[in-house]
Design a protein around this motif. Structure first.
Motif, mmCIF file in Angstrom:
data_model
loop_
_atom_site.group_PDB
_atom_site.id
_atom_site.type_symbol
_atom_site.label_atom_id
_atom_site.label_comp_id
_atom_site.label_asym_id
_atom_site.label_seq_id
_atom_site.Cartn_x
_atom_site.Cartn_y
_atom_site.Cartn_z
ATOM 1 N N LYS A 1 3.333 -10.791 -2.715
ATOM 2 C CA LYS A 1 3.539 -9.703 -1.557
ATOM 3 C C LYS A 1 3.080 -9.645 -0.323
ATOM 4 N N THR A 2 2.038 -10.529 -0.089
ATOM 5 C CA THR A 2 1.255 -10.617 1.147
ATOM 6 C C THR A 2 1.995 -11.501 2.077
ATOM 7 N N ALA A 3 2.744 -12.321 1.444
ATOM 8 C CA ALA A 3 3.622 -13.670 2.418
ATOM 9 C C ALA A 3 4.425 -13.160 3.547
ATOM 10 N N THR A 4 4.895 -11.509 3.425
ATOM 11 C CA THR A 4 5.813 -11.216 4.525
ATOM 12 C C THR A 4 5.103 -9.860 4.977
ATOM 13 N N PHE A 5 5.173 -9.624 6.139
ATOM 14 C CA PHE A 5 4.875 -8.221 6.922
ATOM 15 C C PHE A 5 3.304 -8.235 6.944
ATOM 16 N N GLY A 6 2.778 -9.571 6.988
ATOM 17 C CA GLY A 6 1.342 -9.203 7.307
ATOM 18 C C GLY A 6 0.520 -9.282 6.136
ATOM 19 N N HIS A 7 -0.722 -9.585 6.135
ATOM 20 C CA HIS A 7 -1.855 -9.469 4.900
ATOM 21 C C HIS A 7 -2.838 -8.417 5.066
ATOM 22 N N PHE A 8 -2.761 -7.902 6.465
ATOM 23 C CA PHE A 8 -3.638 -6.609 6.722
ATOM 24 C C PHE A 8 -2.763 -5.212 7.094
ATOM 25 N N GLY A 9 -3.449 -4.126 6.642
ATOM 26 C CA GLY A 9 -2.878 -3.046 7.206
ATOM 27 C C GLY A 9 -1.625 -2.592 6.270
ATOM 28 N N ARG A 10 -1.848 -2.957 5.098
ATOM 29 C CA ARG A 10 -0.702 -3.001 3.813
ATOM 30 C C ARG A 10 -1.027 -1.871 2.891
ATOM 31 N N ASP A 11 -1.213 -0.500 3.465
ATOM 32 C CA ASP A 11 -1.461 0.416 2.667
ATOM 33 C C ASP A 11 -0.385 0.496 1.737
ATOM 34 N N ASP A 12 0.760 0.051 1.612
ATOM 35 C CA ASP A 12 1.772 0.357 0.826
ATOM 36 C C ASP A 12 1.495 -0.616 -0.408
ATOM 37 N N LEU A 13 0.658 -1.690 -0.230
ATOM 38 C CA LEU A 13 0.116 -2.500 -1.450
ATOM 39 C C LEU A 13 -0.831 -2.432 -2.039
ATOM 40 N N GLN A 14 -1.787 -1.181 -1.500
ATOM 41 C CA GLN A 14 -2.976 -1.164 -2.230
ATOM 42 C C GLN A 14 -3.936 -2.299 -2.455
ATOM 43 N N LEU A 15 -4.028 -3.221 -1.294
ATOM 44 C CA LEU A 15 -4.670 -4.464 -1.571
ATOM 45 C C LEU A 15 -6.215 -4.099 -1.603
ATOM 46 N N PRO A 16 -7.138 -4.638 -2.301
ATOM 47 C CA PRO A 16 -8.505 -4.383 -2.372
ATOM 48 C C PRO A 16 -9.057 -4.362 -1.242
ATOM 49 N N TRP A 17 -8.926 -5.719 -0.223
ATOM 50 C CA TRP A 17 -9.577 -5.727 1.167
ATOM 51 C C TRP A 17 -9.039 -4.620 2.112
ATOM 52 N N GLU A 18 -8.092 -3.596 1.580
ATOM 53 C CA GLU A 18 -7.690 -2.651 2.463
ATOM 54 C C GLU A 18 -8.456 -1.420 2.282
ATOM 55 N N LYS A 19 -9.254 -1.568 1.064
ATOM 56 C CA LYS A 19 -10.029 -0.042 0.804
ATOM 57 C C LYS A 19 -11.300 0.297 1.756
#
Length: 376
Positions: free
Chosen positions: A347-365
């Motif tokens: 799910k990170t392979a499109t639309f960027g790996h950062f700033g993805r509040d829609d995905l709740q990625l651990p490194w974005e917390k």
């Protein structure tokens, strides 16, 4: 041109040939990790004309049909099994690398290679991302969503966007927006252009309370009927600026997709973003860039640098001290804390790996703000 504060970023859609390769590589990685969290994966993909080649080094207990995985990416983009021949050329990880990564002490993990990585954050947007980068991603996300919902007649998934923001007057102004979108041969070109401008570009500008009197370019090169790998060769890892922060911040030399968590090109960049974002969220600086350097086989970075671009509100020495007390930089700990053994990568392979509040990625917390402030 007398403007000196123009910042430009781009994004590409999930049907772009390079992004098809990234998605396949990360889908293979996810499937390996789903079955075996200790998988060691370095998956590369080439897509050219009607041929797709999946290669790389994979050591895992999992059984993964990589051809089947590839079709799980291709079919939702509108391709059928008559359009591509897919070859797999996978072999195991080099034992020379493996003995440096997997130590006898199971609590120690060595970096899979040397590498310099960067993380960045700014307080100019709610996602702590550069505005131009965020808008470029949103353009392609919006167009993709409209295609998914059958609300964008004649459009296909191979697309690009580009946004230039003028910061000359300290407040952002859109200078121009550009989109190139693959389409069916039968479209009404004027209607297609008007749809992109009036249903995608201008609503996005209004959403962020920005000007709407910007320059627009839609399929400026003319027809874009032939797209995807049939129109242009795709390779894994060729959109590293899109994956990061546009032209606003430094980026490392390595790509992300298809690499497991021992590859510091990826893990280190995620960790650096986490640090930078928490520094800015703690209001210790308005902007922050974190640089980490790794050596192959070493369990921790061999160098560490913070740049706040003179926006820090406390001394840089205090920020360094707080970061060192707050963040454990041991690679095994990073993997555990950021949950990087989980199959979260496709799910990170499109639309960027950062700033993805829609995905709740651990490194974005922004979950280390309190500790940073306690340690100042």
């Amino acid at each position: 041109m007398n403007k000196f504060e123009l910042y430009t970023s781009e994004s590409v859609g999930k049907g772009h040939p390079d992004k098809i390769c990234d998605q396949i590589a990360d889908a293979v990685l996810d499937e390996c990790l789903r079955q075996d969290k200790q998988s060691r994966v370095a998956c590369e993909v080439l897509a050219s004309n009607h041929l797709i080649v999946i290669g790389g080094e994979i050591t895992t207990k999992a059984y993964v049909d990589v051809v089947k995985v590839a079709w799980s990416i291709l079919k939702p983009l509108g391709y059928d099994e008559n359009e591509f021949t897919i070859f797999s050329n996978i072999h195991s990880q080099s034992p020379d690398i493996n003995k440096l990564v997997d130590k006898k002490d199971k609590h120690i993990l060595g970096a899979g290679d040397q590498g310099i990585v960067y993380g960045y954050a700014t307080n100019k947007t709610k996602t702590y991302m550069p505005l131009s980068t965020m808008l470029a991603h949103e353009l392609v996300k919006t167009a993709t969503s409209l295609i998914d919902k059958h609300q964008f007649k004649g459009a296909k998934y191979d697309m690009k966007s580009q946004v230039t923001i003028d910061w000359s007057n300290k407040t952002p102004k859109i200078d121009n927006m550009l989109m190139s979108i693959q389409h069916e041969a039968s479209i009404d070109r004027k209607a297609f252009h008007n749809f992109v401008v009036n249903k995608i570009m201008i609503p996005l500008a209004k959403k962020y309370h920005l000007n709407t009197n910007f320059q627009t370019r839609v399929n400026a090169a003319g027809d874009f009927i032939i797209g995807g790998p049939i129109g242009d060769t795709g390779l894994t890892g060729r959109k590293i600026i899109v994956d990061n922060y546009g032209a606003v911040a430094h980026i490392g030399g390595g790509a992300f997709s298809g690499k497991d968590y021992t590859k510091v090109d990826r893990t280190g960049a995620y960790f650096a973003r986490w640090i930078a974002k928490n520094i800015v969220a703690a209001k210790l600086a308005e902007r922050c860039e974190v640089e980490l350097a790794f050596a192959i086989g070493e369990p921790k970075p061999i160098s560490f640098r913070i740049d706040t671009f003179n926006t820090n509100v406390v001394s840089i020495d205090k920020i360094y001290n707080a970061v060192n007390k707050t963040f454990n930089m041991d690679l095994a700990t990073i993997v555990k804390v950021l949950k990087l053994e989980q199959p979260i990568y496709q799910k990170t392979a499109t639309f960027g790996h950062f700033g993805r509040d829609d995905l709740q990625l651990p490194w974005e917390k922004i979950n280390q703000v309190g500790k940073l402030l306690e340690n100042i």
